[in-house]
Design a protein around this motif. Structure first.
Motif, PDB file in Angstrom:
ATOM      1  N   PHE A 155       0.844  -1.195   0.000  1.00 30.44           N
ATOM      2  CA  PHE A 155       0.000   0.000   0.000  1.00 30.44           C
ATOM      3  C   PHE A 155       0.884   1.252   0.000  1.00 30.44           C
ATOM      4  N   ASP A 156       0.703   2.083  -0.988  1.00 25.07           N
ATOM      5  CA  ASP A 156       1.546   3.263  -1.151  1.00 25.07           C
ATOM      6  C   ASP A 156       0.989   4.428  -0.324  1.00 25.07           C
ATOM      7  N   ILE A 157       1.172   4.353   0.994  1.00 28.34           N
ATOM      8  CA  ILE A 157       0.802   5.466   1.861  1.00 28.34           C
ATOM      9  C   ILE A 157       1.984   5.780   2.766  1.00 28.34           C
ATOM     10  N   ASN A 158       2.069   7.033   3.207  1.00 29.36           N
ATOM     11  CA  ASN A 158       3.124   7.424   4.128  1.00 29.36           C
ATOM     12  C   ASN A 158       2.537   8.219   5.284  1.00 29.36           C
ATOM     13  N   TYR A 159       3.369   8.564   6.231  1.00 33.39           N
ATOM     14  CA  TYR A 159       2.925   9.251   7.447  1.00 33.39           C
ATOM     15  C   TYR A 159       2.236  10.575   7.110  1.00 33.39           C
ATOM     16  N   ASN A 160       2.777  11.321   6.165  1.00 36.20           N
ATOM     17  CA  ASN A 160       2.180  12.612   5.802  1.00 36.20           C
ATOM     18  C   ASN A 160       0.780  12.446   5.219  1.00 36.20           C
ATOM     19  N   ASP A 161       0.572  11.378   4.457  1.00 40.42           N
ATOM     20  CA  ASP A 161      -0.772  11.099   3.918  1.00 40.42           C
ATOM     21  C   ASP A 161      -1.777  10.949   5.050  1.00 40.42           C
ATOM     22  N   VAL A 162      -1.353  10.285   6.113  1.00 42.09           N
ATOM     23  CA  VAL A 162      -2.238  10.035   7.253  1.00 42.09           C
ATOM     24  C   VAL A 162      -2.465  11.307   8.049  1.00 42.09           C
ATOM     25  N   GLN A 208      -8.546   7.753   0.397  1.00 43.21           N
ATOM     26  CA  GLN A 208      -8.068   8.812  -0.492  1.00 43.21           C
ATOM     27  C   GLN A 208      -7.132   8.282  -1.569  1.00 43.21           C
ATOM     28  N   LYS A 209      -6.411   7.200  -1.252  1.00 48.54           N
ATOM     29  CA  LYS A 209      -5.501   6.590  -2.224  1.00 48.54           C
ATOM     30  C   LYS A 209      -6.230   5.621  -3.164  1.00 48.54           C
ATOM     31  N   PRO A 221     -13.956   4.077   4.962  1.00 49.51           N
ATOM     32  CA  PRO A 221     -13.056   3.743   6.076  1.00 49.51           C
ATOM     33  C   PRO A 221     -13.346   2.408   6.749  1.00 49.51           C
ATOM     34  N   ALA A 222     -14.612   2.047   6.846  1.00 47.50           N
ATOM     35  CA  ALA A 222     -14.974   0.799   7.545  1.00 47.50           C
ATOM     36  C   ALA A 222     -14.309  -0.429   6.914  1.00 47.50           C
ATOM     37  N   GLU A 223     -14.016  -0.340   5.623  1.00 52.55           N
ATOM     38  CA  GLU A 223     -13.419  -1.486   4.930  1.00 52.55           C
ATOM     39  C   GLU A 223     -11.975  -1.764   5.377  1.00 52.55           C
TER      40      GLU A 223
END
Length: 280
Positions: free
Chosen positions: A114-121, A141-142, A148-150
């Protein structure tokens, strides 16, 4: 008197600001309320001011995340002294460790592809707080999930999820101890939605252990409890002479507040009888 003692703002993982929340609960005919953000009391000073503006009885609170037998247990601290140095140090440490857990979760998700980082969160939160709901929002968002529930599954960040990092450095007894030492009232939150390794709901034997450690109350009436839960936990509360509370655990606009739960005026009267001596 209509009461809701478990509400969240955007100082943690709720969607509403303090004033938006108080305006909202006013429209729902709630007279007495507590804000119980996760591991932070940053909202409480503002909440006191706004509660006076709306002529509400406000009980300052916080919800502390702990770990017990492989699952999360939340302890509510009521009548919080927001100037107590010991409590502030404890919550600062809890908050710091929460951030560390979230970073570990993000790292695991990245390893899973999963291409997410701390700043995304962080971008999904209006303040310094981040929790699993913020990670879920980042995944939405990505484009990895549609809502969100998923994210709260065994595959992702549910309580048994592959990327879940538990708050296993703090036990319920640890939280109860610090609450008592700092003049608060420790109450067990939503015992009916505890989950660990296939085991649902906290049982009387678990609650008795917390009572022996100094637990003073039980959130008998919660928005995700069934009517059977209401009866079961009310019986336990009465048996161990615990304060009975009602809390919706409101976060988002699609959550009910206490006045929308399947409870009647008799319940609110019972809760008011329990907490009135502490309020006045």
């Amino acid at each position: 008197m209509k009461i809701d003692l478990h509400l969240h703002t955007n100082f943690s993982d709720g969607e509403k600001s303090v004033e938006e929340l108080i305006h909202f609960i006013t429209s729902k005919k709630i007279d007495i309320f507590s804000i119980t953000d996760h591991d932070t009391i940053a909202s409480l000073d503002l909440a006191r001011i706004k509660a006076n503006k709306y002529n509400k009885i406000f009980i300052p609170g916080v919800e502390i995340s702990t770990y017990y037998k492989g699952g999360e247990v939340h302890i509510l601290d009521y009548f919080v002294d927001s100037r107590n140095g010991l409590l502030l140090s404890f919550l600062e440490e809890r908050f710091s460790k929460r951030i560390k857990r979230m970073k570990e979760t993000i790292h695991i998700l990245k390893k899973m592809g999963f291409d997410i980082n701390y700043n995304d969160v962080v971008k999904t939160s209006p303040g310094p707080y981040i929790g699993r709901p913020n990670i879920a929002k980042a995944l939405v968002q990505k484009g990895y999930i549609s809502k969100p529930a998923e994210a709260f599954t065994d595959e992702l960040i549910g309580n048994n999820g592959k990327a879940y990092v538990p708050p296993d450095d703090c036990s319920p007894n640890d939280a109860i101890d610090i609450i008592l030492k700092t003049g608060g009232i420790p109450v067990l939150a939503h015992p009916g939605i505890y989950f660990s390794d296939g085991n649902w709901k906290l049982k009387e034997e678990d609650i008795k252990k917390f009572v022996n450690a100094g637990l003073k109350g039980l959130e008998v009436y919660h928005s995700k409890h069934t009517k059977e839960d209401f009866e079961y936990y009310r019986e336990i509360a009465r048996k161990y002479d615990l304060i009975i509370t009602v809390g919706s655990d409101y976060h988002y606009s699609d959550n009910p507040v206490s006045t929308e739960m399947p409870i009647d005026d008799e319940v609110f009267s019972e809760v008011w009888k329990c907490i009135k001596p502490l309020v006045f």
